[in-house]
Scaffold this active site. Structure first.
Site, PDB file in Angstrom:
ATOM      1  N   SER A  61       0.846  -1.196   0.000  1.00  0.00           N
ATOM      2  CA  SER A  61       0.000   0.000   0.000  1.00  0.00           C
ATOM      3  C   SER A  61       0.879   1.243   0.000  1.00  0.00           C
ATOM      4  O   SER A  61       2.100   1.168   0.203  1.00  0.00           O
ATOM      5  CB  SER A  61      -0.932   0.023   1.220  1.00  0.00           C
ATOM      6  OG  SER A  61      -0.175   0.095   2.422  1.00  0.00           O
ATOM      7  N   ILE A  63       3.132   4.523  -0.320  1.00  0.00           N
ATOM      8  CA  ILE A  63       4.358   4.859  -1.043  1.00  0.00           C
ATOM      9  C   ILE A  63       5.032   3.603  -1.567  1.00  0.00           C
ATOM     10  O   ILE A  63       5.525   3.574  -2.700  1.00  0.00           O
ATOM     11  CB  ILE A  63       5.313   5.659  -0.124  1.00  0.00           C
ATOM     12  CG1 ILE A  63       4.702   7.016   0.235  1.00  0.00           C
ATOM     13  CG2 ILE A  63       6.665   5.863  -0.801  1.00  0.00           C
ATOM     14  CD1 ILE A  63       5.494   7.794   1.275  1.00  0.00           C
ATOM     15  N   SER A 191      11.017  10.272   7.375  1.00  0.00           N
ATOM     16  CA  SER A 191       9.913  11.231   7.371  1.00  0.00           C
ATOM     17  C   SER A 191      10.470  12.610   7.712  1.00  0.00           C
ATOM     18  O   SER A 191      11.553  12.718   8.315  1.00  0.00           O
ATOM     19  CB  SER A 191       8.859  10.839   8.420  1.00  0.00           C
ATOM     20  OG  SER A 191       7.890  11.858   8.599  1.00  0.00           O
ATOM     21  N   TYR A 204       6.105   8.150  16.877  1.00  0.00           N
ATOM     22  CA  TYR A 204       6.502   8.072  15.471  1.00  0.00           C
ATOM     23  C   TYR A 204       7.724   8.944  15.230  1.00  0.00           C
ATOM     24  O   TYR A 204       8.695   8.506  14.587  1.00  0.00           O
ATOM     25  CB  TYR A 204       5.340   8.526  14.606  1.00  0.00           C
ATOM     26  CG  TYR A 204       5.610   8.490  13.121  1.00  0.00           C
ATOM     27  CD1 TYR A 204       5.711   7.276  12.438  1.00  0.00           C
ATOM     28  CD2 TYR A 204       5.740   9.669  12.387  1.00  0.00           C
ATOM     29  CE1 TYR A 204       5.945   7.247  11.079  1.00  0.00           C
ATOM     30  CE2 TYR A 204       5.967   9.645  11.028  1.00  0.00           C
ATOM     31  CZ  TYR A 204       6.071   8.432  10.374  1.00  0.00           C
ATOM     32  OH  TYR A 204       6.313   8.409   9.020  1.00  0.00           O
ATOM     33  N   LYS A 208      11.531   7.752  13.959  1.00  0.00           N
ATOM     34  CA  LYS A 208      12.171   8.294  12.761  1.00  0.00           C
ATOM     35  C   LYS A 208      13.457   9.037  13.108  1.00  0.00           C
ATOM     36  O   LYS A 208      14.434   8.995  12.349  1.00  0.00           O
ATOM     37  CB  LYS A 208      11.201   9.214  12.016  1.00  0.00           C
ATOM     38  CG  LYS A 208       9.971   8.489  11.468  1.00  0.00           C
ATOM     39  CD  LYS A 208      10.346   7.367  10.515  1.00  0.00           C
ATOM     40  CE  LYS A 208       9.118   6.715   9.884  1.00  0.00           C
ATOM     41  NZ  LYS A 208       9.454   5.633   8.939  1.00  0.00           N
ATOM     42  N   SER A 240      -1.728   8.553   1.089  1.00  0.00           N
ATOM     43  CA  SER A 240      -1.478   7.115   1.197  1.00  0.00           C
ATOM     44  C   SER A 240      -2.367   6.546   2.293  1.00  0.00           C
ATOM     45  O   SER A 240      -3.057   7.289   2.996  1.00  0.00           O
ATOM     46  CB  SER A 240      -0.002   6.840   1.522  1.00  0.00           C
ATOM     47  OG  SER A 240       0.277   7.167   2.871  1.00  0.00           O
TER      48      SER A 240
END
Length: 336
Positions: A61, A63, A191, A204, A208, A240
């Site tokens: 799914s 990217i 990201s 998150y 990253k 996305s």
């Protein structure tokens, strides 16, 4: 004397004009200027990636899926991985429809990044099928939408297990192969949240930032292997399915309303700039519309201003989230 003054004025005027041109380019940019220069004048993915063996994780799914389609059209040989094998088969079927690849040119390999005991065998499966791995695209992972004060700590453990430890575990086995060959590319989809901080994504962002630190450090350990590239891709908001699958305040809960995503960067544009980065060995690529692209520059060069701006943007982001619309809806310059 007059001639010398005229020359100085001409040089100053030329410098100001060049700065103005760069400023106009930057205001219209959807990526950092190094990346956009490579897109215009650099090596083309069509030439650099044709026939290369590329392993894409998170390929079912978003990217990763779009990268798979674009790589197939370029003629790359593909290993595609994710947890959902049925979705991988769907992606493979479309790849065969839109490209000249044959059935054997695309390997479907189910992979759970959190099951680190399976990563060595998965790597060996790709090597057995293709004989080599030219490019690993670490794309698998999940985002987050929850406030820290509301979030259980086991959510943070799950984010680190998937986004960080799962990624570096798979990298370790693939890198051993690349070191033996003395060439290859490790591409990690990080990201803009790996550069800045933002509310609703504390775990998150942490994962990253960890990837940014790890791969920047790993690059310094590979100076004896100049043909092994460590490339980090930092997308901003992209259209996305990542929002539909985010971590929330507890592991059993899914996001009730992901909101409209149409204002974000199209996935195909993000994937194209990613492939440009890979073809040109852009070590760190920022792929985003403004204002997040501008915040990346501020965070890099004027962090005090960036903190002030993000505090203001963060309030609106939280308000959007609590109102049931997309957290980033207020900032897009693109309305589809």
């Amino acid at each position: 004397m007059a001639w010398g003054c005229a020359l100085c004025l001409a040089l100053v005027g030329g410098a100001l004009l060049a700065l103005l041109v760069q400023l106009l380019r930057w205001l219209r940019a959807d990526g950092d200027l190094t990346l956009l220069w490579a897109e215009r004048w650099g090596k083309k993915p069509e030439r650099e990636l044709r026939g290369k063996v590329v392993w894409v994780t998170g390929a079912s799914s978003g990217i990763g899926e779009e990268l798979t389609y674009q790589l197939a059209k370029l003629g790359a040989l593909l290993a595609i991985s994710a947890r959902r094998e049925d979705e991988l088969q769907r992606v493979k079927k479309k790849c065969l429809q839109i490209s000249s690849l044959s059935e054997n040119d695309i390997l479907v390999l189910r992979l759970d990044l959190t099951d680190r005991s399976s990563h060595e065998a998965a790597t060996n499966s790709v090597l057995k099928h293709f004989g080599k791995i030219d490019v690993l695209v670490n794309n698998g992972g999940r985002s987050q939408r929850s406030l820290f004060v509301d979030t259980n700590l086991d959510v943070y453990n799950a984010i680190i297990e998937l986004n960080y430890l799962g990624t570096i575990s798979l990298t370790k086995y693939v890198l051993n192969h690349m070191i033996q060959r003395k060439k290859g590319k490790i591409v990690t989809v990080s990201s803009v949240m790996g550069i800045m901080g933002a509310p609703l994504a504390t775990g998150y962002c942490a994962s990253k930032h960890a990837l940014q630190g790890f791969f920047n450090s790993l690059r310094t350990e590979l100076t004896d292997y100049p043909e092994i590239s460590i490339i980090q891709i930092c997308p901003g908001p992209v259209q996305s399915q990542i929002i539909q699958n985010v971590f929330t305040e507890n592991l059993a809960k899914s996001l009730e309303n992901s909101g409209d995503q149409s204002h974000k960067m199209p996935t195909d544009r993000c994937a194209r700039l990613t492939l440009v980065s890979v073809a040109n060995d852009v070590l760190e690529a920022w792929i985003s519309d403004h204002p997040y692209l501008a915040v990346c520059y501020l965070w890099q060069y004027a962090p005090t201003w960036a903190w002030w701006l993000m505090n203001r943007m963060g309030k609106r982001r939280i308000q959007n989230f609590k109102s049931g619309i997309d957290a980033d809806a207020s900032y897009s310059r693109k309305k589809k």
